[in-house]
Design an enzyme around this catalytic site. Sequence first.
Site, PDB file in Angstrom:
ATOM      1  N   LYS A 174       0.244 -19.275   5.984  1.00 24.28           N
ATOM      2  CA  LYS A 174      -0.529 -19.674   7.148  1.00 24.28           C
ATOM      3  C   LYS A 174      -0.766 -18.445   8.020  1.00 24.28           C
ATOM      4  O   LYS A 174       0.042 -17.536   7.940  1.00 24.28           O
ATOM      5  CB  LYS A 174       0.233 -20.782   7.855  1.00 24.28           C
ATOM      6  CG  LYS A 174       0.797 -20.480   9.239  1.00 24.28           C
ATOM      7  CD  LYS A 174       1.486 -21.655   9.833  1.00 24.28           C
ATOM      8  CE  LYS A 174       1.356 -21.686  11.313  1.00 24.28           C
ATOM      9  NZ  LYS A 174       1.957 -20.586  12.070  1.00 24.28           N
TER      10      LYS A 174
ATOM     11  N   GLU B 141      10.039 -24.099  21.975  1.00 22.74           N
ATOM     12  CA  GLU B 141      10.705 -22.846  21.587  1.00 22.74           C
ATOM     13  C   GLU B 141      11.127 -22.122  22.852  1.00 22.74           C
ATOM     14  O   GLU B 141      10.371 -22.092  23.828  1.00 22.74           O
ATOM     15  CB  GLU B 141       9.744 -21.950  20.820  1.00 22.74           C
ATOM     16  CG  GLU B 141       9.361 -22.486  19.463  1.00 22.74           C
ATOM     17  CD  GLU B 141       8.668 -21.410  18.647  1.00 22.74           C
ATOM     18  OE1 GLU B 141       9.321 -20.835  17.768  1.00 22.74           O
ATOM     19  OE2 GLU B 141       7.496 -21.134  18.930  1.00 22.74           O
TER      20      GLU B 141
ATOM     21  N   ARG C 242       0.812  -1.219   0.000  1.00 21.04           N
ATOM     22  CA  ARG C 242       0.000   0.000   0.000  1.00 21.04           C
ATOM     23  C   ARG C 242       0.840   1.261   0.000  1.00 21.04           C
ATOM     24  O   ARG C 242       0.409   2.302  -0.453  1.00 21.04           O
ATOM     25  CB  ARG C 242      -0.899   0.011   1.238  1.00 21.04           C
ATOM     26  CG  ARG C 242      -2.134  -0.833   1.056  1.00 21.04           C
ATOM     27  CD  ARG C 242      -3.220  -0.404   1.973  1.00 21.04           C
ATOM     28  NE  ARG C 242      -2.710  -0.137   3.320  1.00 21.04           N
ATOM     29  CZ  ARG C 242      -3.475   0.272   4.313  1.00 21.04           C
ATOM     30  NH1 ARG C 242      -4.752   0.475   4.104  1.00 21.04           N
ATOM     31  NH2 ARG C 242      -2.962   0.481   5.505  1.00 21.04           N
TER      32      ARG C 242
ATOM     33  N   LYS D 142       5.877 -21.989  23.950  1.00 24.84           N
ATOM     34  CA  LYS D 142       6.814 -20.863  23.915  1.00 24.84           C
ATOM     35  C   LYS D 142       7.465 -20.757  25.292  1.00 24.84           C
ATOM     36  O   LYS D 142       6.879 -21.149  26.294  1.00 24.84           O
ATOM     37  CB  LYS D 142       6.054 -19.556  23.650  1.00 24.84           C
ATOM     38  CG  LYS D 142       5.326 -19.529  22.321  1.00 24.84           C
ATOM     39  CD  LYS D 142       6.136 -18.824  21.277  1.00 24.84           C
ATOM     40  CE  LYS D 142       5.383 -18.711  19.966  1.00 24.84           C
ATOM     41  NZ  LYS D 142       6.297 -18.669  18.825  1.00 24.84           N
TER      42      LYS D 142
ATOM     43  N   ASP E 182       2.733 -24.608   4.895  1.00 21.55           N
ATOM     44  CA  ASP E 182       3.092 -24.823   6.292  1.00 21.55           C
ATOM     45  C   ASP E 182       4.603 -25.023   6.228  1.00 21.55           C
ATOM     46  O   ASP E 182       5.066 -26.061   5.750  1.00 21.55           O
ATOM     47  CB  ASP E 182       2.406 -26.077   6.846  1.00 21.55           C
ATOM     48  CG  ASP E 182       2.824 -26.348   8.284  1.00 21.55           C
ATOM     49  OD1 ASP E 182       3.957 -25.976   8.658  1.00 21.55           O
ATOM     50  OD2 ASP E 182       2.029 -26.932   9.027  1.00 21.55           O
ATOM     51  N   HIS E 183       5.366 -24.049   6.670  1.00 25.34           N
ATOM     52  CA  HIS E 183       6.808 -24.081   6.356  1.00 25.34           C
ATOM     53  C   HIS E 183       7.502 -25.290   6.983  1.00 25.34           C
ATOM     54  O   HIS E 183       8.584 -25.678   6.541  1.00 25.34           O
ATOM     55  CB  HIS E 183       7.493 -22.767   6.723  1.00 25.34           C
ATOM     56  CG  HIS E 183       7.794 -22.609   8.179  1.00 25.34           C
ATOM     57  ND1 HIS E 183       6.839 -22.263   9.092  1.00 25.34           N
ATOM     58  CD2 HIS E 183       8.942 -22.755   8.880  1.00 25.34           C
ATOM     59  CE1 HIS E 183       7.397 -22.202  10.301  1.00 25.34           C
ATOM     60  NE2 HIS E 183       8.675 -22.500  10.202  1.00 25.34           N
TER      61      HIS E 183
ATOM     62  N   LYS F 274      11.055 -28.158   5.783  1.00 22.79           N
ATOM     63  CA  LYS F 274      12.296 -28.397   6.531  1.00 22.79           C
ATOM     64  C   LYS F 274      12.922 -29.701   6.067  1.00 22.79           C
ATOM     65  O   LYS F 274      12.227 -30.710   5.918  1.00 22.79           O
ATOM     66  CB  LYS F 274      12.001 -28.454   8.044  1.00 22.79           C
ATOM     67  CG  LYS F 274      11.673 -27.093   8.647  1.00 22.79           C
ATOM     68  CD  LYS F 274      11.483 -27.207  10.145  1.00 22.79           C
ATOM     69  CE  LYS F 274      10.932 -25.923  10.730  1.00 22.79           C
ATOM     70  NZ  LYS F 274      11.941 -24.885  10.924  1.00 22.79           N
TER      71      LYS F 274
ATOM     72  N   ASP G 281      -1.587 -21.771  16.400  1.00 22.97           N
ATOM     73  CA  ASP G 281      -0.261 -21.464  15.863  1.00 22.97           C
ATOM     74  C   ASP G 281       0.547 -22.740  15.619  1.00 22.97           C
ATOM     75  O   ASP G 281       1.397 -22.780  14.738  1.00 22.97           O
ATOM     76  CB  ASP G 281       0.481 -20.545  16.849  1.00 22.97           C
ATOM     77  CG  ASP G 281       1.705 -19.883  16.231  1.00 22.97           C
ATOM     78  OD1 ASP G 281       1.653 -19.576  15.031  1.00 22.97           O
ATOM     79  OD2 ASP G 281       2.699 -19.683  16.942  1.00 22.97           O
TER      80      ASP G 281
ATOM     81  N   HIS H   1       1.667 -27.309  12.340  1.00 22.72           N
ATOM     82  CA  HIS H   1       2.961 -27.990  12.451  1.00 22.72           C
ATOM     83  C   HIS H   1       2.841 -29.361  13.139  1.00 22.72           C
ATOM     84  O   HIS H   1       3.355 -30.369  12.638  1.00 22.72           O
ATOM     85  CB  HIS H   1       3.965 -27.134  13.212  1.00 22.72           C
ATOM     86  CG  HIS H   1       4.129 -25.742  12.669  1.00 22.72           C
ATOM     87  ND1 HIS H   1       4.012 -25.450  11.331  1.00 22.72           N
ATOM     88  CD2 HIS H   1       4.398 -24.559  13.278  1.00 22.72           C
ATOM     89  CE1 HIS H   1       4.211 -24.149  11.147  1.00 22.72           C
ATOM     90  NE2 HIS H   1       4.435 -23.594  12.314  1.00 22.72           N
TER      91      HIS H   1
HETATM   92  C1  BG6 Z   1       5.530 -20.177  12.960  1.00 22.45           C
HETATM   93  C2  BG6 Z   1       4.835 -19.739  14.203  1.00 22.45           C
HETATM   94  O1  BG6 Z   1       4.648 -20.854  12.113  1.00 22.45           O
HETATM   95  O2  BG6 Z   1       6.605 -21.045  13.284  1.00 22.45           O
HETATM   96  C3  BG6 Z   1       5.795 -19.095  15.185  1.00 22.45           C
HETATM   97  O3  BG6 Z   1       3.811 -18.817  13.869  1.00 22.45           O
HETATM   98  C4  BG6 Z   1       6.981 -19.987  15.419  1.00 22.45           C
HETATM   99  O4  BG6 Z   1       5.116 -18.810  16.404  1.00 22.45           O
HETATM  100  C5  BG6 Z   1       7.584 -20.453  14.112  1.00 22.45           C
HETATM  101  O5  BG6 Z   1       7.930 -19.285  16.212  1.00 22.45           O
HETATM  102  C6  BG6 Z   1       8.671 -21.481  14.348  1.00 22.45           C
HETATM  103  O6  BG6 Z   1       9.297 -21.778  13.148  1.00 22.45           O
HETATM  104  P1  BG6 Z   1      10.769 -22.368  13.123  1.00 22.45           P
HETATM  105  O7  BG6 Z   1      11.042 -22.633  11.690  1.00 22.45           O
HETATM  106  O8  BG6 Z   1      11.664 -21.340  13.745  1.00 22.45           O
HETATM  107  O9  BG6 Z   1      10.715 -23.619  13.961  1.00 22.45           O
END
Ligand code: BG6
Length: 561
Positions: free
Chosen positions: A220, A288, A111, A412, A249-250, A254, A307, A312
């Site tokens: 996501k 984490e 924007r 977390k 979903d990243h 991995k 989340d 995940h």
């Molecule tokens: C994200 C979450 O999808 O994945 C975050 O929204 C999280 O809260 C993150 O910290 C963790 O990703 P990675 O690749 O660092 O394990």
Amino acid sequence: MAGKRVPKDPAPVNAPSDQPIPAQPSPRAKDAPRTMKDLREAREGRRAPRTKAPENVLREGLRLEKVPDQCILVLFGATGDLAHRKVVPALFQLWRTNLLPHEFAIVGIGRRPYADEAFRAELRASLDAFSRVLPIEAAVWEAFGERITYHRGDFGDQALYDGLSARLDELDAQRGTAGNRLYYLATQPSAFAQIIDGLGRAGLDHEHHGGGWRRIVIEKPFGRDLGSAIRLNREVGKVFREAQVYRIDHYLGKETVRNILVFRFGNGIFEPIWHRRYVDHVQITVAESIGVEKRGSFYEEAGASRDFLQNHLMQLLSLVAMEPPATFDADALRDEKVKVLRAMEPMAPADVAAAIVRGQYGPGWVAGEPAAGYRQEAEVDPESETETYIAARLFVDDWRWAGVPFYLRAGKRLPKRATEIAIQFKQVPHALFKESNADPEANLLALRIQPDEGILLRFAAKVPGLGVDVRSVNMDFTYGSAFSVDSPDAYETLILDALLGDASLFTRADEVEKAWGIVTPIIEAWADQPAPAFPDYAAGSWGPEAADALLARDGRRWRRI
Ligand code: BG6
């Protein structure tokens, strides 16, 4: 992945040519419950209910990588955090290792007004901060940077898409990008439906217009419960065919997550014992040490259930529990993953308390540093009921897994960053060495997803000596030392796959809905329960006591990681 380092890979030959995501209007009703506390209060009648729900060597002889077709990547949310931290650094890395075609262009959309030069300068600065490989080679950046342009517009304004359409046609002519387009939605989720609608109205989804393919990557979170995910899928489906849609979903990108499939189906010896006859239970941990960082307001609306559990953790569970697919194509693979989710009964509200634990961190210490409690974080309600930890005991009711508990946990502000899948095998049927000084533990296979990526197998061995003492020993494979190369970032893998048209590592519409079908009843059941006694674990501890009790009731305990 690992920190900054000098590149180890061959010199690139592609040499010579930050800020918050722009806020978009939320389609959600103003008074709709957003946080866990809102939802419970709405249930208790204290708040008007939502009227309308929203939305070395071992590498020798490896195959040559494929290079995608010539194309334009259209990046929505280009001035946002995700674009700067992940998407553009991943594209740059693909470019510098010659995995992008020469006829390639990026159009960033946002924007805020930017001249192309100013936009490029900001991306360049972000590469210094976030690139996996440093320093940035000037000649490579020059060639990459000159392929980037900026296009300003409001996502809700149809003029943006009409203008974009003309701009992309021009670029096709200038750059030889052949009408192939990948739209990448790195915006706030509230903008997804609007952008998809705009693209559709401008005909930007039509694959027959000037030839070439059209694909869309959607970040996501995809929806915030079952209803909104179904509605979003419907909006997507009005414009794009499912085969054009890549939901990210990243975790699936991995390296070690992808290796789960290779480990299971590329080896003959593990598959026969991957079964309730031999497996006592499975533990999946995503720990984490970080808190919610600068994402307090996002987290207030998400919590660990949305989340982590819905995406995940469910993805990891599906990969561990799925049957071997007949082929390695995207749909065969995803069919098997969906079958796992189908075999998991949505939980009845009365069962939630016994099977699911939620927690929230209070003040504490992490890695020797004082850490604030969740309720003291920026943009967080001081009386927040949002969970920052979740543990679940779930079952996959199929022939292979009936009766085997899957214990999942994510949180977390735990003591360290560690993601691991542990397959705990049963004890031997007959304790032959009971006279031994130490009873061996049952076999265990741990797939370490991150950090310290690797695989550990625990088995019993005789202690050298005249007697018969038995101890548990570990056989440990670590990726770093075995292959001596850096793994690509998950975003590199996923973006390259989307450009190549391979959707295996992306979530299909039915898959995302099934996962929400498991998580939504849990969130709804919580809303009908009294306010939780939060905070219930100190930052830097392994979560609430109730999570230990969840396993202790079954005579088990969480593995110490
Ligand atoms: C994200 C979450 O999808 O994945 C975050 O929204 C999280 O809260 C993150 O910290 C963790 O990703 P990675 O690749 O660092 O394990």
